[in-house]
Design a protein around this motif. Structure first.
Motif, PDB file in Angstrom:
ATOM      1  N   ARG B 242      81.176  50.281  41.662  1.00  0.00           N
ATOM      2  CA  ARG B 242      81.229  49.237  41.155  1.00  0.00           C
ATOM      3  C   ARG B 242      82.022  48.964  40.003  1.00  0.00           C
ATOM      4  NH1 ARG B 242      78.386  49.345  44.815  1.00  0.00           N
ATOM      5  NH2 ARG B 242      76.151  48.367  45.121  1.00  0.00           N
ATOM      6  N   ILE B 243      82.498  47.799  39.856  1.00  0.00           N
ATOM      7  CA  ILE B 243      83.445  47.322  38.744  1.00  0.00           C
ATOM      8  C   ILE B 243      82.804  46.156  38.083  1.00  0.00           C
ATOM      9  CG2 ILE B 243      85.582  46.224  38.429  1.00  0.00           C
ATOM     10  CD1 ILE B 243      87.071  48.291  40.005  1.00  0.00           C
ATOM     11  N   TYR B 244      82.842  45.905  36.781  1.00  0.00           N
ATOM     12  CA  TYR B 244      82.430  44.556  36.248  1.00  0.00           C
ATOM     13  C   TYR B 244      83.164  44.538  35.041  1.00  0.00           C
ATOM     14  CZ  TYR B 244      78.983  47.719  34.006  1.00  0.00           C
ATOM     15  OH  TYR B 244      78.031  48.685  33.138  1.00  0.00           O
ATOM     16  N   ALA B 245      83.197  43.304  34.202  1.00  0.00           N
ATOM     17  CA  ALA B 245      84.183  42.939  33.224  1.00  0.00           C
ATOM     18  C   ALA B 245      83.304  42.037  32.480  1.00  0.00           C
ATOM     19  CB  ALA B 245      85.429  42.520  33.893  1.00  0.00           C
ATOM     20  N   ILE B 246      83.963  41.987  31.108  1.00  0.00           N
ATOM     21  CA  ILE B 246      83.948  40.871  30.165  1.00  0.00           C
ATOM     22  C   ILE B 246      85.040  40.478  29.637  1.00  0.00           C
ATOM     23  CG2 ILE B 246      82.725  40.305  27.987  1.00  0.00           C
ATOM     24  CD1 ILE B 246      81.045  42.779  28.191  1.00  0.00           C
ATOM     25  N   PRO B 247      85.256  38.959  30.047  1.00  0.00           N
ATOM     26  CA  PRO B 247      86.760  38.480  29.560  1.00  0.00           C
ATOM     27  C   PRO B 247      86.681  38.261  27.914  1.00  0.00           C
ATOM     28  CG  PRO B 247      85.723  37.124  31.158  1.00  0.00           C
ATOM     29  CD  PRO B 247      84.768  38.271  30.896  1.00  0.00           C
ATOM     30  N   PRO B 248      87.857  38.272  27.503  1.00  0.00           N
ATOM     31  CA  PRO B 248      87.990  37.938  26.091  1.00  0.00           C
ATOM     32  C   PRO B 248      87.203  37.057  25.483  1.00  0.00           C
ATOM     33  CG  PRO B 248      89.969  38.144  26.710  1.00  0.00           C
ATOM     34  CD  PRO B 248      89.306  38.253  27.768  1.00  0.00           C
ATOM     35  N   TYR B 249      86.711  37.197  24.440  1.00  0.00           N
ATOM     36  CA  TYR B 249      85.790  35.927  23.589  1.00  0.00           C
ATOM     37  C   TYR B 249      84.764  35.296  24.581  1.00  0.00           C
ATOM     38  CZ  TYR B 249      90.104  36.037  20.737  1.00  0.00           C
ATOM     39  OH  TYR B 249      90.951  36.486  19.881  1.00  0.00           O
ATOM     40  N   THR B 250      84.034  36.304  25.242  1.00  0.00           N
ATOM     41  CA  THR B 250      82.766  36.101  26.128  1.00  0.00           C
ATOM     42  C   THR B 250      81.442  36.312  24.996  1.00  0.00           C
ATOM     43  OG1 THR B 250      84.116  36.548  28.016  1.00  0.00           O
ATOM     44  CG2 THR B 250      81.641  36.260  28.270  1.00  0.00           C
ATOM     45  N   ASP B 251      80.585  35.477  25.405  1.00  0.00           N
ATOM     46  CA  ASP B 251      79.181  35.591  24.635  1.00  0.00           C
ATOM     47  C   ASP B 251      78.477  36.891  25.174  1.00  0.00           C
ATOM     48  OD1 ASP B 251      79.574  33.687  23.058  1.00  0.00           O
ATOM     49  OD2 ASP B 251      77.809  32.127  23.913  1.00  0.00           O
ATOM     50  N   VAL B 252      78.143  37.864  24.576  1.00  0.00           N
ATOM     51  CA  VAL B 252      77.426  38.979  24.896  1.00  0.00           C
ATOM     52  C   VAL B 252      76.071  39.081  23.602  1.00  0.00           C
ATOM     53  CG1 VAL B 252      77.470  41.494  25.398  1.00  0.00           C
ATOM     54  CG2 VAL B 252      79.445  40.093  25.987  1.00  0.00           C
ATOM     55  N   ARG B 253      75.066  38.982  24.745  1.00  0.00           N
ATOM     56  CA  ARG B 253      73.695  38.926  23.663  1.00  0.00           C
ATOM     57  C   ARG B 253      72.861  40.137  24.015  1.00  0.00           C
ATOM     58  NH1 ARG B 253      68.844  36.941  23.795  1.00  0.00           N
ATOM     59  NH2 ARG B 253      69.235  35.982  25.843  1.00  0.00           N
ATOM     60  N   SER B 254      72.496  41.044  22.939  1.00  0.00           N
ATOM     61  CA  SER B 254      71.506  41.851  23.501  1.00  0.00           C
ATOM     62  C   SER B 254      70.029  41.313  23.430  1.00  0.00           C
ATOM     63  CB  SER B 254      71.557  43.044  22.190  1.00  0.00           C
ATOM     64  OG  SER B 254      72.940  43.348  22.026  1.00  0.00           O
ATOM     65  N   LEU B 255      69.326  41.844  24.529  1.00  0.00           N
ATOM     66  CA  LEU B 255      68.046  41.182  24.705  1.00  0.00           C
ATOM     67  C   LEU B 255      67.085  41.489  23.433  1.00  0.00           C
ATOM     68  CD1 LEU B 255      66.942  41.866  28.246  1.00  0.00           C
ATOM     69  CD2 LEU B 255      68.340  40.035  27.480  1.00  0.00           C
ATOM     70  N   ASP B 256      66.419  40.463  23.047  1.00  0.00           N
ATOM     71  CA  ASP B 256      65.590  40.625  22.002  1.00  0.00           C
ATOM     72  C   ASP B 256      64.484  39.637  21.932  1.00  0.00           C
ATOM     73  OD1 ASP B 256      66.928  38.464  20.978  1.00  0.00           O
ATOM     74  OD2 ASP B 256      67.462  39.414  19.343  1.00  0.00           O
ATOM     75  N   PHE B 257      63.546  39.491  21.181  1.00  0.00           N
ATOM     76  CA  PHE B 257      62.351  38.537  20.891  1.00  0.00           C
ATOM     77  C   PHE B 257      62.627  37.874  19.623  1.00  0.00           C
ATOM     78  CE2 PHE B 257      60.912  41.769  23.825  1.00  0.00           C
ATOM     79  CZ  PHE B 257      60.599  40.939  24.870  1.00  0.00           C
ATOM     80  N   GLU B 258      62.183  36.676  19.599  1.00  0.00           N
ATOM     81  CA  GLU B 258      62.342  35.879  18.346  1.00  0.00           C
ATOM     82  C   GLU B 258      61.773  36.671  17.101  1.00  0.00           C
ATOM     83  OE1 GLU B 258      60.860  31.868  18.181  1.00  0.00           O
ATOM     84  OE2 GLU B 258      62.243  31.480  19.709  1.00  0.00           O
ATOM     85  N   ASP B 259      60.593  37.225  17.110  1.00  0.00           N
ATOM     86  CA  ASP B 259      59.812  37.937  16.242  1.00  0.00           C
ATOM     87  C   ASP B 259      60.382  39.355  16.176  1.00  0.00           C
ATOM     88  OD1 ASP B 259      58.855  38.325  18.740  1.00  0.00           O
ATOM     89  OD2 ASP B 259      56.679  38.448  17.896  1.00  0.00           O
TER      90      ASP B 259
END
Lengths: 361, 315
Positions: B242-259
Motif C-alpha cells: 500500500r502507498i498513501y500520501a499527504i500533500p503539502p499544507y494538508t490538515d492532519v488532525r490527531s483524533l481526540d475529544f473536546e474534554d
C-alpha cells in the motif's frame, strides 16, 4: 560525559565479514560445491525453488550455499533475484498427463491405466540412521531399471470426471493473475490462490492442511493421485502465433478427491483439491491440495468456520519471506516508540496512584 | 565508496525548481551506480507503476492505494515500502538522508543509505537541511521541512484499524463509509479505564477531514508536525503493498475529544548533550543502579545545537 553510540557502519562490515567466515566453517574441511548441493541436497533445492518461485536448480543451490543452509533465507535470495528478471508472458497450460513420470501413486484405485509407480521415495523406508553413509567413498548406489512407462498416463480425476462423478471447474479466460505484479485483492480467484499456495511456506501449508483433517474444516480427502516427474513448458510468442518449447521443469502434482453434497443446480459429486509445485515436493503438494479445497468453501456454499477456509487469513500469512521479514523486524531498534510508551505508562500510573490516594483519604 | 557519495557532501540543497522531477523520469545513470542494475535498482516500468500509485495517493490524501510492491533485496518489514517509494522519486541530482529512530547512524538507516549509494550513486547527507529526500522510520526530524523537500515514511502497517478489525475486506468498507466509530470507541475505552488515551505512537490521524490514517509508528509527539507540513509526505508499506500520501499544507488532525484533547508525549527532561527542552528524547540507561539520562533522538538536530552553543561560547 555521555557520548552517543557510533560506529554502526564499521560494525556492519565486520559482522558480514564474520558471517562469511562462519559460512566457510573450518577451512581444513573441503568446501561444498554448487554441483554437490544441487545433486546431493536435491530436495532442499526443490523447496527453495518452490518458495523462491523460480525454477533454476543452479541458482537455488547457490542460494543454499550463500544462506548457510537456511532454506527460507535461500528462498529470499532467489526471490530477490527473480524480481529483477523481466516477465515476458504466461506459458501454455501444462498437460500433466504427458509428464515424463518418475513416480505416480493413487490411493483410490488398486490398479489403473499407467499403473502405480513408486519411484524414488522415502515411503516404506525404515527411519533408521544409516551409519554406512557416514563412511564416504562407497560405490554409488545402483537401482534396477524397469521398462519405461507408457507415454501418456491419464489423470485419475479425469477418469472420474468422464463419469460425471468429479466436478469440472470452469476454464479461466485469458492470462491468470500474477501476485508478484498485482497486490492481492479479495475475493481472490482460484489461479491467484493457487499461485499463493504454490510458493507458500511448506510448514504453514502442512499445519493448515493437517488442521482440515482434524475437524477444522470439512475435509474428507482421498489422494486421487500424486505424480512426480518432468514436463515440457511451452510458450506462444505473439510474433509466431504457435507454441514453442522452452525447456523441461520438474514438478509434483497432487489431486485430492473430496466429497460434495451437491446443490439445487448440481447433483452430488466429488470435488477437487489441487496442488502443483516445482521439483519433488509431495508433502508440499498434498498440503497445498488440502488447503486449496478448504479455500473453495465460499464457491461451494460451505460454512466458513475454520482457518484453512478463511481466504484472507491463509493468503496473507502463507508467504514465509513476508512473514520472516516482519517477525524479524522486531529486532530493529524501536526505542523511540518504546520511550513514548514508557512515558505514557508513567503518566497513567501517576494518575492511578493519585486516584487511589484520594480514595483512601 | 565513490567520492561523490560520501556523507556530508557539500552539494547545495535542491530548490523548488530543481530538476528532480524530470531527472527522475529520464533516470540517467548517475556515476557510482553499480553495473547490471537500473538507476535506483527498480526497472523503469516498476517505477512508473509506483509513481502512478503515488499520484493517486496525492490526489486522495490519506487514502491507501494498493500497488504491486516488488520483492526487494532487503527484508519485508525493514523498509521495503519506503525504499521503493524513494527509488521511484529519486533523481541523480537528489541528496538523500536516511534516519531510523531519528538517527542517521542506526544500523538499518546505514544499510538503506548504503543501498542507495550502491544502486543510485546519489549524494547522501546527515543534515536535514541539505537533503532533498528524507527517508525515515519512526520519526519526523525536529527541523521544519521545506516545500522543496520530500519525506518518505517506512510503514509496517498502513491500516489504522487493523487491531480493531483485521479483515481488509471489512476495513475497506469502513473507510469507504468513513465509519470510524470503532476507533473513537477504542480511545474512549482507554479514557474510561485508564483516565488517558493509551496510544503513545502510531496515533491515528484524520487527513483532510476525510480518511483515518496511520502516521506510521512515529511517537504521538511528532503528529503535530504532519499538520500543514510544507513538504510532501509519502508513505510506503512494502509487505502490505500500500502507498498513501499527504500533500503539502494538508490538515492532519490527531483524533481526540473536546474534554480530552490530544497530548503529544515526551519525557519531561532536557537533552543531556544539547540542553534542548522541547525535542523528543531517548532514555539511555547508564548503569544498573537507576542511573539514566535523556538525549535527543534527532542526532542531526542535537549536533547542530551543540555546535551553535559552542560557537556562541567561543564568541
Amino acid at each position: 560525559m555521555y557520548v552517543a553510540v557510533k560506529g554502526g557502519e564499521r560494525a556492519i562490515s565486520a559482522a558480514h565479514a564474520w558471517l562469511d567466515e562462519t559460512r566457510r566453517g573450518d577451512p581444513s574441511v573441503p568446501e561444498l560445491s554448487i554441483a554437490q548441493i544441487e545433486q546431493q541436497m536435491g530436495l532442499a533445492v526443490d523447496r527453495v525453488m518452490a518458495e523462491g518461485s523460480c525454477h533454476d536448480r543452479f541458482l537455488a543451490a547457490l542460494a543454499i550455499k550463500q544462506a548457510k543452509g537456511d532454506l527460507i533465507e535461500a528462498a529470499f535470495l532467489l526471490r530477490a533475484y527473480r524480481t529483477t528478471l523481466q516477465r515476458f508472458g504466461a506459458s501454455e497450460p501444462l498437460e500433466t498427463s504427458r509428464m515424463r513420470l518418475r513416480r505416480r501413486v493413487s490411493a483410490t484405485y488398486k490398479d489403473l491405466p499407467g499403473g502405480q509407480v513408486l519411484g524414488p521415495t522415502f515411503d516404506y523406508t525404515h527411519r533408521l540412521l544409516d551409519f554406512a553413509l557416514a563412511a564416504e567413498g562407497a560405490a554409488p548406489a545402483v537401482a534396477p531399471e524397469a521398462a519405461a512407462p507408457v507415454a501418456e498416463v491419464p489423470r485419475v480425476t479425469e477418469l472420474l470426471a468422464r463419469e460425471g462423478l468429479m466436478q469440472r471447474e470452469d476454464m479461466t479466460e485469458g492470462e491468470p493473475g500474477d501476485l508478484t505484479r498485482q497486490p492481492l485483492a479479495f475475493p481472490a480467484d482460484r489461479p491467484v490462490r493457487l499461485q499463493n499456495l504454490a510458493r507458500g511456506d511448506e510448514g504453514f501449508l502442512l499445519a493448515l492442511g493437517y488442521s482440515t483433517q482434524r475437524g477444522y474444516g470439512n475435509a474428507h480427502p482421498f489422494v486421487g493421485e500424486i505424480r512426480v516427474g518432468h514436463i515440457a513448458v511451452e510458450f506462444t510468442p505473439p510474433e509466431l502465433g504457435f507454441p514453442i518449447e522452452l525447456g523441461e521443469i520438474g514438478i509434483t502434482e497432487c489431486q485430492m478427491v473430496n466429497q460434495f453434497a451437491g446443490s439445487r443446480t448440481e447433483p452430488p459429486q466429488f470435488t477437487r483439491g489441487y496442488g502443483l509445485v516445482f521439483g519433488h515436493g509431495e508433502r508440499r503438494a498434498m498440503a497445498m491440495s488440502l488447503v486449496d479445497r478448504g479455500l473453495r468453501a465460499r464457491e461451494l456454499g460451505e460454512d466458513i468456520s475454520a482457518p484453512a477456509q478463511d481466504e484472507e487469513f491463509v493468503l496473507y500469512h502463507s508467504d514465509n519471506i513476508e512473514a520472516t521479514g516482519f517477525v524479524e523486524h522486531l529486532k530493529l531498534p524501536h526505542y523511540v516508540d518504546f520511550q513514548s510508551e514508557l512515558e505514557n505508562l508513567r503518566t497513567i500510573r501517576r494518575s492511578a496512584e493519585q486516584a487511589m490516594q484520594e480514595a483512601a483519604e | 565508496m565513490n567520492s561523490a557519495t560520501t556523507m556530508d557532501s557539500p552539494r547545495a540543497s535542491g530548490t523548488i525548481d530543481s530538476p528532480r522531477a524530470s531527472g527522475a523520469i529520464d533516470s540517467p545513470r548517475a556515476s557510482g551506480a553499480i553495473d547490471g542494475y537500473n538507476f535506483a535498482y527498480l526497472d523503469e516500468a516498476t517505477k512508473r507503476m509506483i509513481r502512478r500509485a503515488l499520484l493517486k495517493a496525492v490526489a486522495i490524501p490519506g487514502h491507501q492505494i494498493p500497488f504491486g510492491a516488488r520483492e526487494m533485496p532487503l527484508p519485508y518489514g525493514w523498509g521495503t515500502g519506503g525504499i521503493q517509494v524513494t527509488a521511484s522519486i529519486l533523481g541523480p541530482t537528489d541528496t538523500l538522508k536516511v534516519i531510523d529512530q531519528g538517527a542517521d547512524d542506526t544500523t538499518n538507516a546505514i544499510s538503506i543509505r548504503r543501498f542507495f549509494t550502491r544502486v543510485a550513486g546519489v549524494a547522501t547527507t546527515e543534515h536535514t537541511a541539505d537533503a532533498t529526500v528524507v527517508q525515515t522510520r519512526h520519526r519526523i526530524p525536529e527541523r521544519t521541512l521545506r516545500e522543496d523537500q520530500i519525506i518518505v515514511y517506512q510503514v509496517p502497517q498502513p491500516e489504522p484499524l487493523f487491531r480493531l478489525e483485521p479483515r481488509r475486506t471489512e476495513t475497506k468498507r469502513l473507510h469507504a463509509l468513513a465509519d470510524y466509530g470503532l476507533m473513537h470507541v477504542r480511545l474512549y475505552e482507554d479514557i474510561a479505564r485508564l483516565g488517558h488515551i493509551a496510544k503513545a505512537y502510531d496515533y491515528p490521524v484524520m487527513v483532510n477531514g476525510r480518511y483515518l490514517m496511520s502516521p506510521s509508528p512515529i511517537p504521538a509527539f511528532d503528529n503535530p508536525k504532519m499538520h500543514r507540513m510544507p513538504a510532501l509526505q509519502l508513505f510506503g508499506a512494502g509487505r502490505e503493498k500500500r502507498i498513501y500520501a499527504i500533500p503539502p499544507y494538508t490538515d492532519v488532525r490527531s483524533l481526540d475529544f473536546e474534554d480530552h484533547p490530544f497530548r503529544p508525549i515526551r519525557a519531561p527532561h532536557v537533552c543531556a548533550l544539547c540542553g534542548s527542552g522541547d525535542t523528543y528524547l531517548d532514555e539511555v540507561i547508564t548503569d544498573d543502579a537507576g542511573g539514566r539520562l535523556f538525549v535527543c533522538s534527532d542526532t542531526d538536530f542535537c549536533a547542530e545545537r551543540q555546535a551553535d552553543t559552542a560557537k556562541e561560547a567561543a564568541e
